[in-house]
Each structure stands twice: as C-alpha cells, then as structure tokens.
Write a protein that holds these residues in place. Structure first.
Motif, short mmCIF file in Angstrom:
data_model
loop_
_atom_site.label_atom_id
_atom_site.label_comp_id
_atom_site.label_asym_id
_atom_site.label_seq_id
_atom_site.Cartn_x
_atom_site.Cartn_y
_atom_site.Cartn_z
N VAL A 1 -2.87 2.61 8.68
CA VAL A 1 -4.25 2.15 8.53
C VAL A 1 -4.76 2.50 7.14
CG1 VAL A 1 -4.79 2.33 11.00
CG2 VAL A 1 -5.16 4.31 9.51
N GLY A 2 -5.87 1.89 6.79
CA GLY A 2 -6.52 2.14 5.51
C GLY A 2 -7.65 1.14 5.33
N ASN A 3 -8.27 1.16 4.19
CA ASN A 3 -9.35 0.24 3.87
C ASN A 3 -9.15 -0.22 2.43
OD1 ASN A 3 -11.79 -1.03 3.15
ND2 ASN A 3 -12.97 0.22 4.59
N ASP A 4 -8.68 -1.46 2.27
CA ASP A 4 -8.37 -1.91 0.92
C ASP A 4 -9.60 -2.16 0.06
OD1 ASP A 4 -9.26 -4.24 2.10
OD2 ASP A 4 -7.31 -5.23 2.10
N LEU B 1 -11.71 0.23 -0.33
CA LEU B 1 -11.96 1.55 -0.90
C LEU B 1 -10.75 2.14 -1.62
CD1 LEU B 1 -13.90 3.19 2.09
CD2 LEU B 1 -14.86 2.02 0.11
N SER B 2 -9.54 1.80 -1.17
CA SER B 2 -8.35 2.45 -1.74
C SER B 2 -7.12 1.59 -1.49
CB SER B 2 -8.17 3.83 -1.09
OG SER B 2 -6.94 4.40 -1.47
N ASP B 3 -6.12 1.73 -2.35
CA ASP B 3 -4.84 1.08 -2.12
C ASP B 3 -3.86 2.02 -1.43
OD1 ASP B 3 -4.32 2.85 -4.15
OD2 ASP B 3 -3.58 1.36 -5.59
N VAL B 4 -4.38 3.13 -0.91
CA VAL B 4 -3.58 4.11 -0.18
C VAL B 4 -3.82 3.92 1.32
CG1 VAL B 4 -3.27 6.57 0.30
CG2 VAL B 4 -3.60 5.80 -2.04
N SER B 5 -2.77 4.05 2.12
CA SER B 5 -2.89 4.00 3.57
C SER B 5 -2.30 5.27 4.17
CB SER B 5 -2.17 2.77 4.12
OG SER B 5 -0.77 2.87 3.91
N PHE B 6 -2.47 5.45 5.48
CA PHE B 6 -1.89 6.60 6.16
C PHE B 6 -1.54 6.19 7.58
CE2 PHE B 6 -6.43 6.82 6.79
CZ PHE B 6 -6.59 7.20 8.11
N MET C 1 0.83 -1.21 0.00
CA MET C 1 0.00 0.00 0.00
C MET C 1 0.86 1.26 0.00
SD MET C 1 -3.32 -0.24 2.51
CE MET C 1 -4.90 -0.74 1.86
N GLU C 2 0.49 2.22 -0.79
CA GLU C 2 1.15 3.52 -0.80
C GLU C 2 0.73 4.31 0.43
OE1 GLU C 2 0.92 7.69 -3.35
OE2 GLU C 2 0.06 5.85 -4.17
N THR C 3 1.69 5.01 1.07
CA THR C 3 1.39 5.79 2.27
C THR C 3 1.20 7.25 1.91
OG1 THR C 3 2.69 4.27 3.63
CG2 THR C 3 2.16 6.40 4.58
N ALA C 4 0.15 7.86 2.44
CA ALA C 4 -0.17 9.26 2.16
C ALA C 4 -0.55 9.97 3.45
CB ALA C 4 -1.32 9.33 1.15
N LYS C 5 -0.83 11.25 3.36
CA LYS C 5 -1.42 11.98 4.48
C LYS C 5 -2.86 11.49 4.66
CE LYS C 5 1.96 15.11 4.99
NZ LYS C 5 2.76 15.26 6.22
N ALA C 6 -3.36 11.62 5.89
CA ALA C 6 -4.73 11.16 6.15
C ALA C 6 -5.73 11.87 5.24
CB ALA C 6 -5.08 11.40 7.62
N TRP C 7 -5.57 13.18 5.07
CA TRP C 7 -6.54 13.92 4.27
C TRP C 7 -6.47 13.54 2.79
CZ3 TRP C 7 -5.31 17.06 0.21
CH2 TRP C 7 -4.00 17.56 0.14
N GLU C 8 -5.28 13.12 2.34
CA GLU C 8 -5.15 12.67 0.95
C GLU C 8 -5.89 11.35 0.74
OE1 GLU C 8 -0.76 14.55 -0.16
OE2 GLU C 8 -0.88 12.61 0.83
N TYR C 9 -5.83 10.49 1.73
CA TYR C 9 -6.59 9.23 1.68
C TYR C 9 -8.08 9.53 1.59
CZ TYR C 9 -8.95 5.11 3.60
OH TYR C 9 -9.81 4.07 3.82
N TYR C 10 -8.57 10.42 2.45
CA TYR C 10 -10.01 10.72 2.45
C TYR C 10 -10.43 11.49 1.21
CZ TYR C 10 -10.51 8.79 7.09
OH TYR C 10 -10.54 7.92 8.15
N ASP C 11 -9.52 12.25 0.64
CA ASP C 11 -9.83 12.93 -0.61
C ASP C 11 -10.07 11.91 -1.72
OD1 ASP C 11 -9.91 15.64 -1.97
OD2 ASP C 11 -8.44 14.65 -3.24
N GLU C 12 -9.30 10.84 -1.71
CA GLU C 12 -9.44 9.80 -2.73
C GLU C 12 -10.76 9.05 -2.61
OE1 GLU C 12 -7.23 5.63 -3.76
OE2 GLU C 12 -5.99 7.43 -3.74
N ILE C 13 -11.24 8.85 -1.39
CA ILE C 13 -12.45 8.04 -1.20
C ILE C 13 -13.69 8.90 -0.93
CG2 ILE C 13 -11.06 6.16 -0.26
CD1 ILE C 13 -12.33 6.83 2.50
#
Length: 258
Positions: free
Chosen positions: A178-181, A183-188, A1-13
């Motif tokens: 953490v993340g939710n696979d 919904l996204s392949d991004v985690s934070f 999983m790619e790691t991002a900022k939390a807000w970037e993860y939520y922006d994606e989903i």
C-alpha cells in the motif's frame, strides 16, 4: 514504487500528513469515525494508570487518550512524526516520548492499556512476536485498543482492479503493498485480517475481543463525498453490524487480557 518499512513511509510524509487528512474527504471520514469509536472506548473502559500509545504518529489522538491515562508512554519510530507530536502536545503533562519501533521497545511491567490505533498491528514485522511481547507485560484486565486493515476489503479492491498477482499474494500471505502516490513514491506492506482471524490471534495470546466495529463499511468512496454528515451518520449506525464489519476498510477492536 520502492518498498520500505511502514514507519519509513510515514517518516517521509510526516510534514504533509495532517494537511492531507484535513483536506481529503475520505481521510476526514476515516478520522471522524476513528474519533467516534475511540471516544466511546475511552469512556467505557477507562481510566487507566499506565498506558502506551504505539505508533502515535503526529499525536492526533494523544490529547483524548491522556484524559483517561494517568501516565502515557508515546512510542513512535519516525523521528519527524515524533517531533510533530511533541510540538502539538507540548503543553500536556504526563507523556513520555520514546523513539522506537514496538519490536525494539521494552514494554514496562503491569501496563494497563496499549493503543494500536491506525492499523499498527498490520504494520509490525511479526504479529505473533508483538502479541507475545504485549501479553507478557500487560496486567490481567488490561486492554488493547486499536485497528487493523481488513482482509476482505483488500481482496475486493484487488479483484475489482483485476490484479491477479496481488490477489494471489494476498491470499497466500494475508498481506498487500500500500501507499499513496499523491504523497510519496514509497510503498510498504500491510498485514490484513478478518474478524475470525483477529479473534483467534488474541485468544491464543490470552485476550478476549470485547468490541468490534467496521470503519468505512459502505466504501469505497470517491474524493467527493456527497452529504458528508449523512454518510458519517450512516457509518456510525452500521459500524457494529456483524454482516458489514469484515468488508469495512478497517476493523476497530478492543480486547481485554484474561
């Protein structure tokens, strides 16, 4: 999983977020308990003249909050989440929308309440800097209402999974990925707290925690929750049991500026 900022993860989903929480039973339980605790806090500690809702996401809690806050500043770094929030609450007066992280936002003087619902304090880049920023601007007697990810719940889940590397990282940095696979392949990365650490953090910055509760103290639950209403009832009854709060999935808090 790619790691991002939390807000970037939520922006994606963003466009999937509300639908997921409507359909997933565990997410529904979380939201039902958060609504219960938030409503209690609004009734007990409000009203306020000026408030900030930080990381307000799609604006799910804003309608309830604005009933107790005369002027609300809604701060959200995800442009897609912010767009949904504006549309959802377009008929509500008294809200100013700002696209920014808390770190980049200029907190106004004499704010009376800050909402950090949805584990926002776990998601900021620097917890101490964030607390210093709020503490310098909030008036005495003002409140912070929010939640954080629970350290001991995270530790329990990591140990159950047999992930020694994740356990050592959590123990050293009090953080986990953490993340939710689904919904996204991004985690934070999220910062986890226990009640003692949380109380010391607030005390150090001039606050006293006046309410603590656990959200989902009897979890983890699988995707099918048998007898949802009975589970919700038990969760509400035991949410403030001091023996259970630290093992809950999330820790809800209310703090007052002294």
């Amino acid at each position: 999983m790619e790691t991002a900022k939390a807000w970037e993860y939520y922006d994606e989903i963003a466009e999937m977020y509300d639908e997921y929480y409507a359909l997933d039973m565990r997410a529904r339980l979380y939201e039902s308990l958060m609504a219960f605790l938030l409503t209690e806090s609004l009734q007990k500690f409000g009203p306020w003249k000026l408030g900030i809702e930080v990381g307000g996401g799609t604006g799910k809690w804003t309608k309830a909050i604005i009933e107790k806050v005369e002027k609300l500043i809604f701060v959200e770094p995800s442009s897609r989440m912010l767009s949904i929030a504006k549309s959802r609450n377009r008929d509500i007066d008294g809200i100013e929308y700002v696209e920014a992280t808390l770190e980049n936002f200029q907190v106004p003087q004499d704010v009376e309440v800050v909402f950090l619902i949805g584990d926002i304090l776990s998601y900021v880049d620097d917890v101490k800097v964030t607390m210093e920023k709020i503490s310098a601007r909030i008036r005495r007697g003002g409140h912070i209402i929010g939640s954080v990810d629970s350290y001991y719940h995270a530790l329990r889940e990591i140990v159950r999974a047999g992930d020694g590397s994740a356990r050592r990282y959590l123990e050293r940095y009090r953080s986990m990925r953490v993340g939710n696979d689904e919904l996204s392949d991004v985690s934070f990365v999220t910062r986890c707290f226990d009640t003692r650490e949380l109380s010391m953090l607030f005390k150090t910055h001039g606050f006293e925690i006046i309410d603590l509760a656990g959200i989902m103290v009897f979890g983890p639950y699988d995707e099918r929750i048998v007898n949802f209403d009975e589970v919700l009832k038990a969760e509400k009854e035991y949410a403030r049991n001091p023996d259970l709060i630290n093992i809950a999935e999330h820790i809800f808090f209310v703090a007052v500026r002294r």
